[in-house]
Write a protein that holds these residues in place. Structure first.
Motif, PDB file in Angstrom:
ATOM      1  N   TYR A 135      -6.972   1.854   1.520  1.00 24.69           N
ATOM      2  CA  TYR A 135      -6.827   2.764   0.390  1.00 24.69           C
ATOM      3  C   TYR A 135      -7.473   2.145  -0.833  1.00 24.69           C
ATOM      4  CZ  TYR A 135      -3.231  -0.106  -1.780  1.00 24.69           C
ATOM      5  OH  TYR A 135      -2.562  -1.131  -2.386  1.00 24.69           O
ATOM      6  N   LYS A 136      -7.783   2.969  -1.805  1.00 24.54           N
ATOM      7  CA  LYS A 136      -8.369   2.529  -3.060  1.00 24.54           C
ATOM      8  C   LYS A 136      -7.661   3.263  -4.187  1.00 24.54           C
ATOM      9  CE  LYS A 136     -12.809   1.763  -3.242  1.00 24.54           C
ATOM     10  NZ  LYS A 136     -14.290   1.940  -3.294  1.00 24.54           N
ATOM     11  N   THR A 137      -7.368   2.544  -5.276  1.00 20.81           N
ATOM     12  CA  THR A 137      -6.687   3.124  -6.425  1.00 20.81           C
ATOM     13  C   THR A 137      -7.556   3.004  -7.664  1.00 20.81           C
ATOM     14  OG1 THR A 137      -4.519   2.518  -5.518  1.00 20.81           O
ATOM     15  CG2 THR A 137      -4.607   3.058  -7.853  1.00 20.81           C
ATOM     16  N   TYR A 138      -7.720   4.125  -8.378  1.00 16.79           N
ATOM     17  CA  TYR A 138      -8.468   4.166  -9.630  1.00 16.79           C
ATOM     18  C   TYR A 138      -7.488   4.338 -10.789  1.00 16.79           C
ATOM     19  CZ  TYR A 138     -12.599   5.014  -6.718  1.00 16.79           C
ATOM     20  OH  TYR A 138     -13.605   4.919  -5.776  1.00 16.79           O
ATOM     21  N   TYR A 139      -7.658   3.551 -11.871  1.00 19.43           N
ATOM     22  CA  TYR A 139      -6.735   3.561 -13.004  1.00 19.43           C
ATOM     23  C   TYR A 139      -7.406   4.181 -14.234  1.00 19.43           C
ATOM     24  CZ  TYR A 139      -4.261   0.269 -10.032  1.00 19.43           C
ATOM     25  OH  TYR A 139      -3.624  -0.315  -8.970  1.00 19.43           O
ATOM     26  N   THR A 140      -6.691   5.104 -14.888  1.00 18.02           N
ATOM     27  CA  THR A 140      -7.169   5.739 -16.115  1.00 18.02           C
ATOM     28  C   THR A 140      -6.281   5.304 -17.275  1.00 18.02           C
ATOM     29  OG1 THR A 140      -7.986   7.673 -14.913  1.00 18.02           O
ATOM     30  CG2 THR A 140      -7.609   7.935 -17.279  1.00 18.02           C
ATOM     31  N   TYR A 141      -6.910   4.897 -18.398  1.00 21.36           N
ATOM     32  CA  TYR A 141      -6.185   4.381 -19.551  1.00 21.36           C
ATOM     33  C   TYR A 141      -6.305   5.338 -20.735  1.00 21.36           C
ATOM     34  CZ  TYR A 141      -6.181  -0.037 -16.994  1.00 21.36           C
ATOM     35  OH  TYR A 141      -5.986  -1.001 -16.042  1.00 21.36           O
ATOM     36  N   ALA A 173       0.825  -1.205   0.000  1.00 23.73           N
ATOM     37  CA  ALA A 173       0.000   0.000   0.000  1.00 23.73           C
ATOM     38  C   ALA A 173       0.859   1.254   0.000  1.00 23.73           C
ATOM     39  CB  ALA A 173      -0.914  -0.003   1.222  1.00 23.73           C
ATOM     40  N   ALA A 174       1.908   1.254   0.807  1.00 23.24           N
ATOM     41  CA  ALA A 174       2.785   2.423   0.874  1.00 23.24           C
ATOM     42  C   ALA A 174       3.439   2.697  -0.466  1.00 23.24           C
ATOM     43  CB  ALA A 174       3.855   2.208   1.946  1.00 23.24           C
ATOM     44  N   ALA A 175       3.863   1.624  -1.147  1.00 23.88           N
ATOM     45  CA  ALA A 175       4.499   1.812  -2.457  1.00 23.88           C
ATOM     46  C   ALA A 175       3.516   2.363  -3.468  1.00 23.88           C
ATOM     47  CB  ALA A 175       5.075   0.482  -2.951  1.00 23.88           C
ATOM     48  N   LEU A 176       2.272   1.905  -3.407  1.00 20.63           N
ATOM     49  CA  LEU A 176       1.293   2.381  -4.374  1.00 20.63           C
ATOM     50  C   LEU A 176       0.880   3.812  -4.108  1.00 20.63           C
ATOM     51  CD1 LEU A 176      -0.922  -0.773  -4.836  1.00 20.63           C
ATOM     52  CD2 LEU A 176       0.394   0.387  -6.580  1.00 20.63           C
ATOM     53  N   ASN A 180      -7.717   7.520   0.459  1.00 27.06           N
ATOM     54  CA  ASN A 180      -7.885   6.765   1.689  1.00 27.06           C
ATOM     55  C   ASN A 180      -9.279   6.142   1.661  1.00 27.06           C
ATOM     56  OD1 ASN A 180      -5.420   7.764   2.411  1.00 27.06           O
ATOM     57  ND2 ASN A 180      -6.197   9.192   3.940  1.00 27.06           N
ATOM     58  N   TRP A 181      -9.396   4.902   2.116  1.00 25.40           N
ATOM     59  CA  TRP A 181     -10.674   4.191   2.053  1.00 25.40           C
ATOM     60  C   TRP A 181     -10.881   3.426   3.351  1.00 25.40           C
ATOM     61  CZ3 TRP A 181     -11.522  -1.332   0.406  1.00 25.40           C
ATOM     62  CH2 TRP A 181     -12.876  -1.612   0.229  1.00 25.40           C
ATOM     63  N   TYR A 182     -11.846   3.870   4.117  1.00 19.28           N
ATOM     64  CA  TYR A 182     -12.127   3.214   5.389  1.00 19.28           C
ATOM     65  C   TYR A 182     -13.608   3.364   5.693  1.00 19.28           C
ATOM     66  CZ  TYR A 182     -10.802   1.140   9.834  1.00 19.28           C
ATOM     67  OH  TYR A 182     -10.656   0.271  10.883  1.00 19.28           O
ATOM     68  N   ASN A 183     -14.225   2.277   6.143  1.00 14.62           N
ATOM     69  CA  ASN A 183     -15.673   2.263   6.400  1.00 14.62           C
ATOM     70  C   ASN A 183     -16.456   2.717   5.163  1.00 14.62           C
ATOM     71  OD1 ASN A 183     -15.430   1.335   9.054  1.00 14.62           O
ATOM     72  ND2 ASN A 183     -15.178   3.429   9.839  1.00 14.62           N
ATOM     73  N   ASN A 184     -15.946   2.310   3.991  1.00 12.84           N
ATOM     74  CA  ASN A 184     -16.577   2.646   2.705  1.00 12.84           C
ATOM     75  C   ASN A 184     -16.640   4.142   2.438  1.00 12.84           C
ATOM     76  OD1 ASN A 184     -17.103   0.014   1.694  1.00 12.84           O
ATOM     77  ND2 ASN A 184     -18.860  -0.158   3.083  1.00 12.84           N
ATOM     78  N   GLU A 185     -15.794   4.912   3.082  1.00 13.02           N
ATOM     79  CA  GLU A 185     -15.705   6.343   2.829  1.00 13.02           C
ATOM     80  C   GLU A 185     -14.344   6.667   2.236  1.00 13.02           C
ATOM     81  OE1 GLU A 185     -16.570   8.589   6.319  1.00 13.02           O
ATOM     82  OE2 GLU A 185     -18.645   7.841   6.482  1.00 13.02           O
ATOM     83  N   GLU A 186     -14.319   7.585   1.257  1.00 12.78           N
ATOM     84  CA  GLU A 186     -13.092   7.973   0.583  1.00 12.78           C
ATOM     85  C   GLU A 186     -12.677   9.379   0.987  1.00 12.78           C
ATOM     86  OE1 GLU A 186     -13.489   7.508  -3.612  1.00 12.78           O
ATOM     87  OE2 GLU A 186     -14.145   5.417  -3.476  1.00 12.78           O
TER      88      GLU A 186
END
Length: 202
Positions: A139-145, A14-17, A158-164
């Motif tokens: 955490y959550k990561t979104y990718y754009t192509y 997670a830290a690296a991402l 940051n993603w915790y308790n389904n909140e960003e």
């Protein structure tokens, strides 16, 4: 102890991402500068649906193994001949965990109660979302192509308790790729260079 080791390992990932983000492989491979990147007849066509779970790792073609250096650490991923993910650093990542797969057989959720990992894909089989959380962090990561199905931007939240919260965006730029069209060197922002060495099935 096993659960604690998983937490330490995945927290490192997670830290690296967050600063954003496969390499011990013999095998047939050709590395060329991005501007002059050549693809053999074996290279996957842009726009094709990616086989198996390779799209979760930005890979195409008959990939057998990929060692991915994220700048501060590296991980090794292996795949079977159908492109299905088999191991991460020599271990089956969902072994002993509850897991869920989609209609194509791809992992979309795995966890042990304390740790959870989630994958989402688009209609081409490319990963669009990766999410991770444990009891203390998420955490959550979104990718754009782009039009060539290349990741050009990621957004971490940051993603915790389904909140960003606390969104962070990084731009990516491919510097080198191999004869199958897979990138082998990439600028992932903030002065960090990520590299991969990829082995293919014959």
């Amino acid at each position: 102890l096993q659960t604690n080791m998983k937490k330490i390992f995945l927290t490192m990932m997670a830290a690296a991402l967050l600063v954003v983000g496969l390499t011990a492989c013999g095998g047939k491979q050709k590395t060329v500068a991005n501007d002059d990147a050549e693809q053999t007849d074996e290279a996957a066509e842009v726009g094709d649906v990616v086989r198996g779970e390779l799209g979760a790792f930005e890979l195409r073609g008959p990939v057998k193994e990929c060692v991915w250096n994220y700048g501060s650490y590296e991980q090794t991923y292996t795949f079977d001949e159908k492109g299905m993910w088999t191991t991460r650093d020599g271990r089956v990542p969902w072994d002993g965990w509850a897991s869920k797969r989609d209609e194509q057989g791809r992992i979309i959720h795995m966890g042990d109660g304390d740790i959870e990992e989630v994958f989402e894909y688009n209609d081409k089989g490319l990963r669009t979302v990766y999410a991770y959380h444990d009891l203390e962090y998420g955490y959550k990561t979104y990718y754009t192509y782009d039009e060539n199905d290349e990741v050009i931007e990621v957004k971490d939240v940051n993603w915790y308790n389904n909140e960003e919260s606390n969104p962070r965006v990084n731009k990516f730029k491919v510097l080198e790729r191999d004869s199958h069209g897979n990138w082998t060197k990439r600028d992932i922002g903030q002065g960090v260079i990520s590299t991969r060495q990829i082995t293919y099935y014959e």
